[in-house]
Design a protein around this motif. Sequence first.
Motif, PDB file in Angstrom:
ATOM      1  N   GLY A   1       0.147  -0.900   0.296  1.00  0.00           N
ATOM      2  CA  GLY A   1      -0.121  -0.042  -0.444  1.00  0.00           C
ATOM      3  C   GLY A   1       0.663   1.276   0.565  1.00  0.00           C
ATOM      4  N   TYR A   2       0.279   2.275  -0.105  1.00  0.00           N
ATOM      5  CA  TYR A   2       1.227   3.524  -0.043  1.00  0.00           C
ATOM      6  C   TYR A   2       0.456   4.167   0.844  1.00  0.00           C
ATOM      7  CZ  TYR A   2       1.258   8.921  -1.018  1.00  0.00           C
ATOM      8  OH  TYR A   2       2.274  10.325  -1.070  1.00  0.00           O
ATOM      9  N   ASN A   3       1.800   4.253   1.693  1.00  0.00           N
ATOM     10  CA  ASN A   3       1.593   4.584   2.862  1.00  0.00           C
ATOM     11  C   ASN A   3       1.805   6.137   3.018  1.00  0.00           C
ATOM     12  OD1 ASN A   3       2.565   5.796   5.758  1.00  0.00           O
ATOM     13  ND2 ASN A   3       3.867   3.856   5.861  1.00  0.00           N
TER      14      ASN A   3
ATOM     15  N   ILE B   1      10.087   5.812 -13.555  1.00  0.00           N
ATOM     16  CA  ILE B   1      10.529   5.437 -12.724  1.00  0.00           C
ATOM     17  C   ILE B   1      11.021   4.466 -12.918  1.00  0.00           C
ATOM     18  CG2 ILE B   1       9.754   7.227 -11.011  1.00  0.00           C
ATOM     19  CD1 ILE B   1       7.616   5.484 -10.439  1.00  0.00           C
ATOM     20  N   ILE B   2      11.056   3.659 -13.762  1.00  0.00           N
ATOM     21  CA  ILE B   2      11.124   1.967 -13.866  1.00  0.00           C
ATOM     22  C   ILE B   2      11.283   2.278 -15.485  1.00  0.00           C
ATOM     23  CG2 ILE B   2       9.090   1.328 -14.279  1.00  0.00           C
ATOM     24  CD1 ILE B   2       9.517  -2.127 -13.044  1.00  0.00           C
ATOM     25  N   SER B   3      11.973   1.492 -15.865  1.00  0.00           N
ATOM     26  CA  SER B   3      12.650   1.149 -17.761  1.00  0.00           C
ATOM     27  C   SER B   3      11.637   0.370 -17.889  1.00  0.00           C
ATOM     28  CB  SER B   3      14.192   0.781 -17.890  1.00  0.00           C
ATOM     29  OG  SER B   3      14.625  -0.551 -17.406  1.00  0.00           O
ATOM     30  N   ALA B   4      11.133   0.776 -19.467  1.00  0.00           N
ATOM     31  CA  ALA B   4      10.397   0.042 -20.544  1.00  0.00           C
ATOM     32  C   ALA B   4      10.804  -1.672 -20.314  1.00  0.00           C
ATOM     33  CB  ALA B   4      10.517   0.311 -21.709  1.00  0.00           C
ATOM     34  N   GLU B   5      12.438  -2.082 -20.451  1.00  0.00           N
ATOM     35  CA  GLU B   5      12.561  -3.183 -20.088  1.00  0.00           C
ATOM     36  C   GLU B   5      11.669  -3.979 -19.307  1.00  0.00           C
ATOM     37  OE1 GLU B   5      16.385  -4.362 -21.718  1.00  0.00           O
ATOM     38  OE2 GLU B   5      16.706  -6.110 -20.916  1.00  0.00           O
ATOM     39  N   ASP B   6      13.075  -3.235 -17.936  1.00  0.00           N
ATOM     40  CA  ASP B   6      11.957  -3.539 -16.299  1.00  0.00           C
ATOM     41  C   ASP B   6      10.720  -4.087 -16.427  1.00  0.00           C
ATOM     42  OD1 ASP B   6      14.891  -2.223 -14.783  1.00  0.00           O
ATOM     43  OD2 ASP B   6      14.370  -4.217 -15.659  1.00  0.00           O
TER      44      ASP B   6
ATOM     45  N   PHE C   1      -2.332  -5.261  -9.551  1.00  0.00           N
ATOM     46  CA  PHE C   1      -1.124  -4.752  -9.744  1.00  0.00           C
ATOM     47  C   PHE C   1       0.393  -5.352 -10.306  1.00  0.00           C
ATOM     48  CE2 PHE C   1       0.556  -1.083  -8.346  1.00  0.00           C
ATOM     49  CZ  PHE C   1       0.225  -0.273  -7.035  1.00  0.00           C
ATOM     50  N   PHE C   2       0.856  -4.556 -11.134  1.00  0.00           N
ATOM     51  CA  PHE C   2       1.971  -4.854 -11.767  1.00  0.00           C
ATOM     52  C   PHE C   2       3.335  -4.995 -11.363  1.00  0.00           C
ATOM     53  CE2 PHE C   2       0.026  -8.624 -14.261  1.00  0.00           C
ATOM     54  CZ  PHE C   2      -1.206  -7.755 -14.874  1.00  0.00           C
ATOM     55  N   VAL C   3       3.257  -3.096 -11.743  1.00  0.00           N
ATOM     56  CA  VAL C   3       3.707  -2.850 -10.973  1.00  0.00           C
ATOM     57  C   VAL C   3       4.126  -2.127  -9.850  1.00  0.00           C
ATOM     58  CG1 VAL C   3       5.705  -1.237 -11.728  1.00  0.00           C
ATOM     59  CG2 VAL C   3       5.333  -3.068 -13.395  1.00  0.00           C
ATOM     60  N   ASN C   4       4.411  -2.310  -9.096  1.00  0.00           N
ATOM     61  CA  ASN C   4       4.289  -0.980  -7.881  1.00  0.00           C
ATOM     62  C   ASN C   4       5.024  -0.194  -7.169  1.00  0.00           C
ATOM     63  OD1 ASN C   4       2.868  -0.258  -5.010  1.00  0.00           O
ATOM     64  ND2 ASN C   4       2.390  -2.593  -4.097  1.00  0.00           N
ATOM     65  N   ALA C   5       4.804   0.968  -7.801  1.00  0.00           N
ATOM     66  CA  ALA C   5       5.719   2.007  -6.934  1.00  0.00           C
ATOM     67  C   ALA C   5       6.110   1.962  -5.043  1.00  0.00           C
ATOM     68  CB  ALA C   5       5.362   3.262  -7.124  1.00  0.00           C
ATOM     69  N   ASN C   6       4.729   1.261  -4.645  1.00  0.00           N
ATOM     70  CA  ASN C   6       5.520   1.349  -3.551  1.00  0.00           C
ATOM     71  C   ASN C   6       6.065   0.110  -2.555  1.00  0.00           C
ATOM     72  OD1 ASN C   6       3.366   3.427  -2.953  1.00  0.00           O
ATOM     73  ND2 ASN C   6       2.143   2.057  -3.393  1.00  0.00           N
ATOM     74  N   VAL C   7       6.630  -0.860  -3.606  1.00  0.00           N
ATOM     75  CA  VAL C   7       7.474  -1.568  -3.523  1.00  0.00           C
ATOM     76  C   VAL C   7       9.202  -1.626  -4.188  1.00  0.00           C
ATOM     77  CG1 VAL C   7       8.221  -4.129  -3.494  1.00  0.00           C
ATOM     78  CG2 VAL C   7       5.824  -3.630  -3.061  1.00  0.00           C
ATOM     79  N   PRO C   8       9.782  -1.572  -3.617  1.00  0.00           N
ATOM     80  CA  PRO C   8      11.729  -1.544  -3.779  1.00  0.00           C
ATOM     81  C   PRO C   8      11.546  -1.798  -4.801  1.00  0.00           C
ATOM     82  CG  PRO C   8      11.642  -1.862  -1.745  1.00  0.00           C
ATOM     83  CD  PRO C   8      10.955  -1.901  -1.922  1.00  0.00           C
ATOM     84  N   ASP C   9      11.436  -2.969  -4.871  1.00  0.00           N
ATOM     85  CA  ASP C   9      11.774  -4.022  -6.300  1.00  0.00           C
ATOM     86  C   ASP C   9      10.188  -3.979  -7.794  1.00  0.00           C
ATOM     87  OD1 ASP C   9      11.596  -7.090  -5.522  1.00  0.00           O
ATOM     88  OD2 ASP C   9       9.733  -5.663  -5.591  1.00  0.00           O
TER      89      ASP C   9
ATOM     90  N   SER D   1      -2.698  15.043  -8.929  1.00  0.00           N
ATOM     91  CA  SER D   1      -3.890  13.858  -8.621  1.00  0.00           C
ATOM     92  C   SER D   1      -3.397  12.560  -9.259  1.00  0.00           C
ATOM     93  CB  SER D   1      -4.968  14.151  -8.603  1.00  0.00           C
ATOM     94  OG  SER D   1      -5.656  14.654  -7.429  1.00  0.00           O
ATOM     95  N   LEU D   2      -2.983  12.792 -10.749  1.00  0.00           N
ATOM     96  CA  LEU D   2      -2.384  12.156 -11.442  1.00  0.00           C
ATOM     97  C   LEU D   2      -1.170  11.130 -11.009  1.00  0.00           C
ATOM     98  CD1 LEU D   2      -3.623  11.630 -14.399  1.00  0.00           C
ATOM     99  CD2 LEU D   2      -1.954  12.843 -15.737  1.00  0.00           C
ATOM    100  N   TYR D   3      -0.389  11.326 -10.799  1.00  0.00           N
ATOM    101  CA  TYR D   3       0.975  10.363 -10.311  1.00  0.00           C
ATOM    102  C   TYR D   3       0.221   9.503  -9.159  1.00  0.00           C
ATOM    103  CZ  TYR D   3       5.813   9.879 -10.056  1.00  0.00           C
ATOM    104  OH  TYR D   3       6.690   9.457  -9.878  1.00  0.00           O
ATOM    105  N   GLY D   4      -0.916  10.041  -8.389  1.00  0.00           N
ATOM    106  CA  GLY D   4      -1.856   8.459  -8.014  1.00  0.00           C
ATOM    107  C   GLY D   4      -1.444   7.555  -9.083  1.00  0.00           C
ATOM    108  N   THR D   5      -1.500   8.074 -10.681  1.00  0.00           N
ATOM    109  CA  THR D   5      -2.069   6.168 -11.283  1.00  0.00           C
ATOM    110  C   THR D   5      -0.815   5.249 -10.663  1.00  0.00           C
ATOM    111  OG1 THR D   5      -1.245   7.533 -12.988  1.00  0.00           O
ATOM    112  CG2 THR D   5      -3.576   7.101 -12.581  1.00  0.00           C
ATOM    113  N   ILE D   6      -0.019   5.903 -11.060  1.00  0.00           N
ATOM    114  CA  ILE D   6       1.701   5.036 -10.537  1.00  0.00           C
ATOM    115  C   ILE D   6       2.015   4.936  -8.400  1.00  0.00           C
ATOM    116  CG2 ILE D   6       4.081   5.532 -10.846  1.00  0.00           C
ATOM    117  CD1 ILE D   6       4.057   7.688 -12.235  1.00  0.00           C
ATOM    118  N   THR D   7       1.637   6.325  -7.913  1.00  0.00           N
ATOM    119  CA  THR D   7       1.247   5.259  -6.137  1.00  0.00           C
ATOM    120  C   THR D   7       0.392   4.477  -5.661  1.00  0.00           C
ATOM    121  OG1 THR D   7       0.560   7.674  -5.916  1.00  0.00           O
ATOM    122  CG2 THR D   7       3.420   7.080  -6.336  1.00  0.00           C
ATOM    123  N   ARG D   8      -0.699   4.688  -6.387  1.00  0.00           N
ATOM    124  CA  ARG D   8      -2.100   5.203  -5.370  1.00  0.00           C
ATOM    125  C   ARG D   8      -2.572   5.583  -4.664  1.00  0.00           C
ATOM    126  NH1 ARG D   8      -3.576   0.031  -8.851  1.00  0.00           N
ATOM    127  NH2 ARG D   8      -2.981  -0.321 -10.608  1.00  0.00           N
ATOM    128  N   ARG D   9      -2.271   6.508  -4.023  1.00  0.00           N
ATOM    129  CA  ARG D   9      -1.821   7.364  -3.104  1.00  0.00           C
ATOM    130  C   ARG D   9      -3.589   7.278  -2.755  1.00  0.00           C
ATOM    131  NH1 ARG D   9      -4.664  12.718  -4.092  1.00  0.00           N
ATOM    132  NH2 ARG D   9      -2.692  14.360  -4.998  1.00  0.00           N
TER     133      ARG D   9
END
Lengths: 225, 683, 307
Positions: free
Chosen positions: B252-254, B476-481, B538-546, B268-276
Amino acid sequence: MANEPRKASRRDFLKVGSASLIGLSVGTLFPGGTWLDNKIYAIPASEGYLLVDTKKCAGCLSCMLACSLTHEGKENLSLSRIQIMQDSFVGFPNDITMSQCRQCAYPPCVEACPTKALHADENNGNIRVVETGKCIGCQRCIEACPYDSNRVVWNHESKHSQKCDLCANTPFWEEEGGPDGKQACVAVCPMNAIKFTKTIPTQSDSGYNVNLRNVHYGKTGFPTN
Amino acid sequence: MKGYMGKILRVNLTDRSISTIDTKQYEQWGGGHGMGSAIFWDLVKDKTISAFDSRNVVTLMTSPLVGTLAPSAASRTEVQGIGPQAYPYEWFTRSNVGGRFAPMLKYAGWDGIVVEGKADSPVWLDIRNQDVKIRDASSLWGMDTYETQQEIWSDVNNGLDYGSWNQVGFGRDGGRSTQRPAVIAIGQAGENLSRIACLIHDAGNAAGQGGFGGVFGSKNLKAISVIGTGNVEVADPNALMQARIWMKEVHGYNVDEPLRESPVDNFSLYGTITRRPGFGALLLEVTEPSRPKGCVGCYMNCRKKTSTAYGNEASCVEAIFYTSDGPENANKATDLLQKYGINVYGILQHGYLRDLYKMGVMGPGKQIHSELPFEQYGKIEFAEALTKAIAYREDIGADLAEGLPRAIEKWGRLEDIESGLITLPNWGYNDHYDPRLEVEWSYGSILGDRDINEHCLNWSVHWLPLVCNAIDQEPIISAEDMVKTIASKLVIFDDPMMLDYSAEGIYSEAKAKMIYWHRHYTRFWKQSVLYCDWAWPFFVNANVPDFKGFTPEGEPKFFNAVTGSNITFEEGMEIGRKIWNLDRAIWILQGRHRDQEKFAGYVYDVPTSAPYALTAFENGKWVYSDCLDRSLDRQKFEDWKTMYYKLEGWDPSSGWPKRSTLNELGLGNVADELASKGKLGSE
Amino acid sequence: MLARLFIAIGVFIGLGFGAYWAYDASRLYVFQAGYTGSYTYNLLFESAVWAIPVAILLGILIGSFAKDGHESYIDAQGKVLRHDETMFFQHWSHALATLLLIGTGISLGVLMFPRFLSNPQDVGFAINLHFIAASLFLFTVFFHVTKNILTGEIKENMPEAHDIPDAIGHYKAMLGFGKQPEEGKYLASEKLSYPVWGVLVGGIILSGLIKVSAYIWNMPEGLMIAATLIHGICTVGIVLVLIVHVFLGAIIPPSWPLIRSMITGYVTEDYVKAHHVKWYKEIKGNRKPIADESVEALPNKAETPSV
């Protein structure tokens, strides 16, 4: 009709009888009983309280779902010991009310209970809890709670009162609760809008309503005041 | 299995009878959509009837997770039936609404509601636990959705205020609640049988697409209200609790200490990445004191509530319906849609009307007569006039209430759809994401019944690079990753090429696998188990280090904790395949053939001219491409369809399922029905 | 009969006062604790708990003075006294108390059965009425037990070994098979039910007293749960036995003389001769002489002057 033996046994009986009557009456005087005013006894303060930030609450009811899940093992909003009420058509901040038990310093619910089912549990930080086996369903505790939406809940399934015990007794959750443990609502709230504290909060009309919003919350555009 | 209440409420409005269906008969379908399709299959013998025919059946289904602590899976209602919106065919379709209706239905003891027939006068359904009444709605008819709900709230509580415990059932143990009844209502648009009328719940939750508001109106059903005080049984309460905490703490987004937060404040739009919390307004900022607002059991809470109460609970597109007259008027315009009960996607491209006005085609005394205040286009007055016209079928509202494609057909301007002057790429539905490029969206839509509205990949492959570019941030994450992360989670395949949106990639076999995966995942995990589209997968989660999100572990974890089952992710996908094939059969009985599955002309003929971020394998490496100057190739798309049908086990000449496929899925009776109508795919 | 009427009126008036007290005490009032919005009502079980031991002791006390209803005789009009005024008072006040207890108890909830009341005032009224009825119940039970032990009537109430075949024979005869056995004052079947009543009433009193003790002392939770369970089981038992009792003792035609005697006190000599042969043998020698002042003299036709 043999009167003589009966008169003798009647006399004996009267002696025994009146002695018992006096004895019983004296007996009821003793163990903190009904002849003495309960209010003379001070009820120790609770060692734990829930603080809520009504402006931070998102009305998702996860706290209510967690409360009933950990205590009753099933999901039922009516059995939750914390209640969130909301009106979709009202504006912020009056649109949501968070009703948690305040673990009052002078708890009317404890005083109202005639069977001591609702009492301050000295083994658990003096949290005001209901010993459900003793509850007779008189509902005086529910009426005694002065806050609208009484914080004592009538469990219509198990037929007894229940209330927030700061998760001291959560048979369906592996975590320890109580004043030194974890609270289910605090653990699940996605907004961190509920917080546990050991210090007695200052009394106010808004009922332990505090500001739990920090600078990061403010960066999302929502107010921090 | 636990989580189910055991009974589905069946209401026949024609004879006003109330009965129950045993949920056990349909448990194999999971819940939600699967059950709705199966019930529709069983109850509607003649599937060629039109949406407003009284024999149309509307199902409102919950799932075993609804009303539990399963994150972002506790609040949704799947609504299905023949919908009047799609053009030119009224496909059997679906919509979905959040809020609190579904959980309240579960607490009342019901797994869903099946509505049949038509009442001879306006009615509303009053559900209080197991006590169900069909009540006279003559005093509610004509009210907007907000007034209707508040009237019903007052009625159910005998005129008393809310704010404390209210008696729901009879006696000391009849059940009490502090909650208001959850009400789904139609507004004037639905009453007037608009094809773009929707079902509204609370202030901003809606079953928007499909035209179910009109279907309710055609049945004289004004509202359904439910209040419940019962339990949803959970097989392993501790596992559910611990899983929920895992979701919050790990994924979750802390709110107080986020791992990643937007570099730009109030964005707000950044929330599509962080789900805040509160990111649902997407393009809009917070402009007045507000709070985030979530549906029951959500761990994200994407909507919001404002101090003026304007725009309460609005989210996404309905919030950006009319933004040219300042934020407060934008909210007021949105509220008009909510109150009249109009689907925003039915009229989002109101700019087209202004274009017609500017072209001299529409206006007072013009070829298309209209007295709407076009001179005030951009101001709130125009929005007020437009929405009112649609709700009451006045002026051009009479045409617009039929939905834009039918209005345009009536106006003799179908070429505008073909040219892309107005973008209605599939089945007359408003375009959502570029159909020429983001093909999991457009292909899925044209192969189905509507604009799919399934953001599964979209958040990652499109929004993440778009948002980062918008604020000049390196993604924040490369296309390949990203592609590798997602591919590893597309269980049953694990082929990164499935995420290739390059000019060649969109016609590939890998893309066929992508759509295959997508249809089945959404049919089961999202639309039957009712995991919310904005939180799952949820495939790519910005709230998780990896960056590794919780799909595919999360889906079965919560399902099994609640039901006591031990289903795997793959088994769920297979049920999704079964449901998708059942839906396919229904559409085929309605007349579907591959020749109809074609987009509006502009999709093929007009190349893209604005950058649109998508992952693509170009020149030997993975990039976030701009996808400029591209359109869909007609023949390559037809060839791709052939490939896809073969993958699904359908006859490529028609797009009809083969008996072997249906038998394999346990749908032999469906094969029989198709065969009897001469619509079974050849082996 | 007049005396009985007064007794009946007296009991109803007493219960009426009790019911009013119960009602008045159950009205909500602002709690003394000083919080606005905090209400409570007077739970008589707590505030008037003294009435419970007092009722028991009064029952024992007055029971030890009560008149022996043992002896019987045949009077000049061919009637036999079966139940005297003491018995009238005892039976009917006990019956009323039992009905009130069952009624309030069930509406409050017993075992798994649903409850009918909703708000605290109704619940309070029911509990307070339960308290009033319980006090009366305790008084009548201990009165009865004390009296019957001291007078020896208990021996006639309790069954003996021969009562089992006698009861079976009695019912067979009622259905048409075989001959009526020779019954005493109390039918064998009645006597067999006496210890059943005893166990149920004893159980309900014991469990009830444990529950009442919670208002005075801090009782262990497990004991309270057990007492509540036993109280509920005995309630169900009493309701069932009561239904049988009323059916067999008052509803069926052969029992109409019996229910009549519980009201008026008397049965006819012929009735006794026919149905209680053993009892008849005991009392037939006790005829009330005509010269007894308690009997009205029949007018002597020869002496009455014709006008």
